[in-house]
Design an enzyme around this catalytic site. Sequence first.
Site, PDB file in Angstrom:
ATOM      1  N   HIS A  79       0.850  -1.201   0.000  1.00 21.29           N
ATOM      2  CA  HIS A  79       0.000   0.000   0.000  1.00 21.29           C
ATOM      3  C   HIS A  79       0.880   1.244   0.000  1.00 21.29           C
ATOM      4  O   HIS A  79       1.796   1.364   0.810  1.00 21.29           O
ATOM      5  CB  HIS A  79      -0.878   0.036   1.252  1.00 21.29           C
ATOM      6  CG  HIS A  79      -2.032  -0.919   1.191  1.00 21.29           C
ATOM      7  ND1 HIS A  79      -3.123  -0.836   2.003  1.00 21.29           N
ATOM      8  CD2 HIS A  79      -2.257  -1.987   0.374  1.00 21.29           C
ATOM      9  CE1 HIS A  79      -3.973  -1.793   1.706  1.00 21.29           C
ATOM     10  NE2 HIS A  79      -3.467  -2.518   0.728  1.00 21.29           N
ATOM     11  N   TYR A 206      -9.130   4.944   8.017  1.00 18.87           N
ATOM     12  CA  TYR A 206      -9.276   5.269   9.446  1.00 18.87           C
ATOM     13  C   TYR A 206     -10.367   6.326   9.537  1.00 18.87           C
ATOM     14  O   TYR A 206     -10.217   7.413   8.988  1.00 18.87           O
ATOM     15  CB  TYR A 206      -7.981   5.865  10.003  1.00 18.87           C
ATOM     16  CG  TYR A 206      -6.856   4.877  10.228  1.00 18.87           C
ATOM     17  CD1 TYR A 206      -5.996   4.507   9.203  1.00 18.87           C
ATOM     18  CD2 TYR A 206      -6.640   4.334  11.491  1.00 18.87           C
ATOM     19  CE1 TYR A 206      -4.957   3.615   9.417  1.00 18.87           C
ATOM     20  CE2 TYR A 206      -5.589   3.432  11.716  1.00 18.87           C
ATOM     21  CZ  TYR A 206      -4.764   3.081  10.678  1.00 18.87           C
ATOM     22  OH  TYR A 206      -3.740   2.196  10.904  1.00 18.87           O
ATOM     23  N   PRO A 299      -3.311  -0.157  19.280  1.00 19.07           N
ATOM     24  CA  PRO A 299      -3.104  -0.627  17.902  1.00 19.07           C
ATOM     25  C   PRO A 299      -3.294   0.416  16.802  1.00 19.07           C
ATOM     26  O   PRO A 299      -2.985   0.142  15.642  1.00 19.07           O
ATOM     27  CB  PRO A 299      -4.137  -1.746  17.759  1.00 19.07           C
ATOM     28  CG  PRO A 299      -5.184  -1.442  18.771  1.00 19.07           C
ATOM     29  CD  PRO A 299      -4.488  -0.763  19.906  1.00 19.07           C
ATOM     30  N   LYS A 303       1.760  -0.583  15.158  1.00 20.30           N
ATOM     31  CA  LYS A 303       3.201  -0.600  15.420  1.00 20.30           C
ATOM     32  C   LYS A 303       3.742  -1.792  16.214  1.00 20.30           C
ATOM     33  O   LYS A 303       4.951  -2.033  16.208  1.00 20.30           O
ATOM     34  CB  LYS A 303       3.592   0.679  16.198  1.00 20.30           C
ATOM     35  CG  LYS A 303       3.492   1.938  15.377  1.00 20.30           C
ATOM     36  CD  LYS A 303       4.563   1.982  14.314  1.00 20.30           C
ATOM     37  CE  LYS A 303       4.314   3.006  13.269  1.00 20.30           C
ATOM     38  NZ  LYS A 303       4.648   2.586  11.920  1.00 20.30           N
ATOM     39  N   TYR A 391       4.248   6.329   9.989  1.00 20.76           N
ATOM     40  CA  TYR A 391       3.404   5.177   9.660  1.00 20.76           C
ATOM     41  C   TYR A 391       4.198   4.127   8.870  1.00 20.76           C
ATOM     42  O   TYR A 391       4.055   2.922   9.100  1.00 20.76           O
ATOM     43  CB  TYR A 391       2.169   5.635   8.875  1.00 20.76           C
ATOM     44  CG  TYR A 391       1.055   4.618   8.905  1.00 20.76           C
ATOM     45  CD1 TYR A 391       0.062   4.670   9.869  1.00 20.76           C
ATOM     46  CD2 TYR A 391       1.016   3.566   7.982  1.00 20.76           C
ATOM     47  CE1 TYR A 391      -0.943   3.714   9.921  1.00 20.76           C
ATOM     48  CE2 TYR A 391       0.022   2.608   8.024  1.00 20.76           C
ATOM     49  CZ  TYR A 391      -0.955   2.684   8.994  1.00 20.76           C
ATOM     50  OH  TYR A 391      -1.945   1.728   9.048  1.00 20.76           O
TER      51      TYR A 391
HETATM   52  P1  FAD Z   1       3.740 -12.187  20.988  1.00 18.14           P
HETATM   53  O1  FAD Z   1       3.334 -12.189  19.572  1.00 18.14           O
HETATM   54  O2  FAD Z   1       2.705 -12.017  22.035  1.00 18.14           O
HETATM   55  O3  FAD Z   1       4.523 -13.537  21.237  1.00 18.14           O
HETATM   56  C1  FAD Z   1       4.836 -14.031  22.522  1.00 18.14           C
HETATM   57  C2  FAD Z   1       4.877 -15.531  22.469  1.00 18.14           C
HETATM   58  O4  FAD Z   1       5.283 -16.027  23.738  1.00 18.14           O
HETATM   59  C3  FAD Z   1       3.516 -16.150  22.195  1.00 18.14           C
HETATM   60  O5  FAD Z   1       3.622 -17.096  21.158  1.00 18.14           O
HETATM   61  C4  FAD Z   1       3.125 -16.774  23.525  1.00 18.14           C
HETATM   62  O6  FAD Z   1       2.321 -17.914  23.349  1.00 18.14           O
HETATM   63  C5  FAD Z   1       4.476 -17.101  24.109  1.00 18.14           C
HETATM   64  N1  FAD Z   1       4.503 -17.187  25.575  1.00 18.14           N
HETATM   65  C6  FAD Z   1       3.865 -16.405  26.464  1.00 18.14           C
HETATM   66  N2  FAD Z   1       4.161 -16.765  27.716  1.00 18.14           N
HETATM   67  C7  FAD Z   1       5.003 -17.810  27.622  1.00 18.14           C
HETATM   68  C8  FAD Z   1       5.652 -18.628  28.576  1.00 18.14           C
HETATM   69  N3  FAD Z   1       5.487 -18.435  29.886  1.00 18.14           N
HETATM   70  N4  FAD Z   1       6.460 -19.636  28.151  1.00 18.14           N
HETATM   71  C9  FAD Z   1       6.644 -19.823  26.805  1.00 18.14           C
HETATM   72  N5  FAD Z   1       6.035 -19.090  25.846  1.00 18.14           N
HETATM   73  C10 FAD Z   1       5.243 -18.082  26.257  1.00 18.14           C
HETATM   74  N6  FAD Z   1       0.841  -4.776  15.764  1.00 18.14           N
HETATM   75  C11 FAD Z   1       1.169  -4.228  14.575  1.00 18.14           C
HETATM   76  O7  FAD Z   1       2.355  -3.913  14.351  1.00 18.14           O
HETATM   77  N7  FAD Z   1       0.252  -3.982  13.597  1.00 18.14           N
HETATM   78  C12 FAD Z   1      -1.047  -4.317  13.780  1.00 18.14           C
HETATM   79  O8  FAD Z   1      -1.819  -4.148  12.846  1.00 18.14           O
HETATM   80  C13 FAD Z   1      -1.451  -4.903  15.038  1.00 18.14           C
HETATM   81  N8  FAD Z   1      -2.720  -5.285  15.264  1.00 18.14           N
HETATM   82  C14 FAD Z   1      -3.006  -5.994  16.409  1.00 18.14           C
HETATM   83  C15 FAD Z   1      -4.295  -6.470  16.572  1.00 18.14           C
HETATM   84  C16 FAD Z   1      -4.606  -7.200  17.720  1.00 18.14           C
HETATM   85  C17 FAD Z   1      -6.022  -7.707  17.901  1.00 18.14           C
HETATM   86  C18 FAD Z   1      -3.609  -7.487  18.715  1.00 18.14           C
HETATM   87  C19 FAD Z   1      -3.936  -8.302  19.948  1.00 18.14           C
HETATM   88  C20 FAD Z   1      -2.333  -7.023  18.523  1.00 18.14           C
HETATM   89  C21 FAD Z   1      -2.023  -6.269  17.392  1.00 18.14           C
HETATM   90  N9  FAD Z   1      -0.741  -5.795  17.174  1.00 18.14           N
HETATM   91  C22 FAD Z   1      -0.433  -5.158  16.016  1.00 18.14           C
HETATM   92  C23 FAD Z   1       0.299  -6.047  18.150  1.00 18.14           C
HETATM   93  C24 FAD Z   1       1.152  -7.246  17.751  1.00 18.14           C
HETATM   94  O9  FAD Z   1       0.339  -8.346  17.485  1.00 18.14           O
HETATM   95  C25 FAD Z   1       2.130  -7.524  18.900  1.00 18.14           C
HETATM   96  O10 FAD Z   1       2.800  -6.330  19.215  1.00 18.14           O
HETATM   97  C26 FAD Z   1       3.131  -8.613  18.512  1.00 18.14           C
HETATM   98  O11 FAD Z   1       2.502  -9.866  18.533  1.00 18.14           O
HETATM   99  C27 FAD Z   1       4.316  -8.634  19.478  1.00 18.14           C
HETATM  100  O12 FAD Z   1       5.146  -9.727  19.191  1.00 18.14           O
HETATM  101  P2  FAD Z   1       5.941 -10.459  20.333  1.00 18.14           P
HETATM  102  O13 FAD Z   1       6.728 -11.517  19.672  1.00 18.14           O
HETATM  103  O14 FAD Z   1       6.630  -9.465  21.168  1.00 18.14           O
HETATM  104  O15 FAD Z   1       4.827 -11.073  21.279  1.00 18.14           O
HETATM  105  C1  DHB Z   2      -4.685  -3.417  11.244  1.00 14.69           C
HETATM  106  C2  DHB Z   2      -4.497  -3.264  12.608  1.00 14.69           C
HETATM  107  C3  DHB Z   2      -4.168  -2.033  13.094  1.00 14.69           C
HETATM  108  O1  DHB Z   2      -3.959  -1.882  14.419  1.00 14.69           O
HETATM  109  C4  DHB Z   2      -4.026  -0.935  12.260  1.00 14.69           C
HETATM  110  O2  DHB Z   2      -3.727   0.264  12.779  1.00 14.69           O
HETATM  111  C5  DHB Z   2      -4.182  -1.092  10.907  1.00 14.69           C
HETATM  112  C6  DHB Z   2      -4.522  -2.346  10.400  1.00 14.69           C
HETATM  113  C7  DHB Z   2      -5.020  -4.752  10.718  1.00 14.69           C
HETATM  114  O3  DHB Z   2      -5.207  -5.682  11.531  1.00 14.69           O
HETATM  115  O4  DHB Z   2      -5.116  -4.911   9.506  1.00 14.69           O
END
Ligand code: FAD
Ligand code: DHB
Length: 398
Positions: A79, A206, A299, A303, A391
């Site tokens: 995009h 948005y 969210p 980021k 962004y």
């Molecule tokens: P996580 O992805 O949470 O990974 C942590 C891992 O550790 C998991 O697999 C978990 O199962 C494991 N774990 C936890 N505890 C333990 C334990 N005790 N022992 C072993 N394993 C364990 N971010 C964006 O950049 N863009 C977006 O559009 C966006 N949209 C989002 C929408 C939603 C609904 C949500 C919930 C989040 C969104 N985020 C978005 C945020 C993004 O998903 C997280 O910031 C990202 O997953 C962070 O990655 P991580 O590896 O730090 O943590």
């Molecule tokens: C999506 C999630 C977000 O938090 C955002 O700002 C834009 C897009 C998505 O899940 O596609």
Amino acid sequence: MPDPIKVDRTQVGIIGAGPAGLILSQLLHLEGIDSVVLEVHTRKYIEERVRAGVLEQGTVELLTEMGVGDRLKREGLVHHGVEFRFRGRGHHIDFQDLVGRSITIYAQQEVVKDLVAARLASDGRIVFEAQDASVHDITSGAPRIRYRKDGEECELVCDFIAGCDGFHGVCRTSIESSLTIYDRTYPFAWLGILAQAPPSSNELIYANHELGFALLSMRSPEISRLYIQCDPNEDIANWPDARIWEQLHLRSATLDSGWKLTEGPVIQKNIAEMRSFVADPMQYGRLFLAGDAAHIVPPTGAKGLNLAATDARVLARGLVEYYSTQKTELLDRYSEICLRRCWKVQHFSWWMTSMLHRIPGESAFDQQRQLAELDYVTGSRAASTALAEHYTGLPFTM
Ligand code: FAD
Ligand code: DHB
């Protein structure tokens, strides 16, 4: 604590197979550094968990350089801009024109699938369903992780531990007494759906609307990802599909003719809380926190995943320096480097959130101020450039 039955050794013990843990493990592998990833869930679970979808250009470049960019290149949707909709009109922000950069829509679980496949293809060790992980001796030269697998007590002796276990993991809580915590919750949440419906627009929309925020995103040419602002205590049972569609229609309505929101069967539904959170520092002894384990952003700026990827990148550089020179200069600066970026991203995410949502208790003055800010951001080249720069992703600096 019972004696471990199985003792293993690695250079870097990684807790959590999310984007942070898997990117770190793959980057270390490419530099000849051994790691073991311990994940509490099954492979199927982490490969199906619906979360983020927006990758900054720098994240795409990193994944490509790491050798996990083939499917992303084929299936990701590039995009070049985004739309802000308010007072019933759409306003396009052209990233390409403003900063010459883009974002890519590619679901987080697809990134996870690609990384797991790459690790396993090169005999990388990922222990799925590793229960009750705990960290020990983290201020010594040989920190250990204890966990249970298939009923057996196991121990992993490491040089370093990377806490990549997300916001609800054990690593940060193990060292919380030595951290300063910055925390802010928001008085609203996001109700998100995945729908079997072609996206209604080529770009993300948005929308600031008096009924509340709405976001129209997508996953593929056939699947839409849509969000609406809701009360944080809302029960999802109170939101039948028809009510969600009604709100989406109202909040995204435009006076521009010819645009229509496409509907389709809802295949997934959830409510996510909104929070800003930072743990400082992101290190204690030989335990380094990365990604959501250390910080959470609301969210709205898309980021979280991208910040997790940059933490992993910085940590990998520090570990590579250590194993090639025995120096700890970069590792010593890990927290400072990551937090500097993190706070800029925190500010951006808070700003986007504040500009776009209906805030309970806000006055008519606040609403007019929000609309004026949107008018300025979309109308001023200087302001849109700052938004586009954030962004699409700030430059990676160490
Ligand atoms: P996580 O992805 O949470 O990974 C942590 C891992 O550790 C998991 O697999 C978990 O199962 C494991 N774990 C936890 N505890 C333990 C334990 N005790 N022992 C072993 N394993 C364990 N971010 C964006 O950049 N863009 C977006 O559009 C966006 N949209 C989002 C929408 C939603 C609904 C949500 C919930 C989040 C969104 N985020 C978005 C945020 C993004 O998903 C997280 O910031 C990202 O997953 C962070 O990655 P991580 O590896 O730090 O943590
Ligand atoms: C999506 C999630 C977000 O938090 C955002 O700002 C834009 C897009 C998505 O899940 O596609």
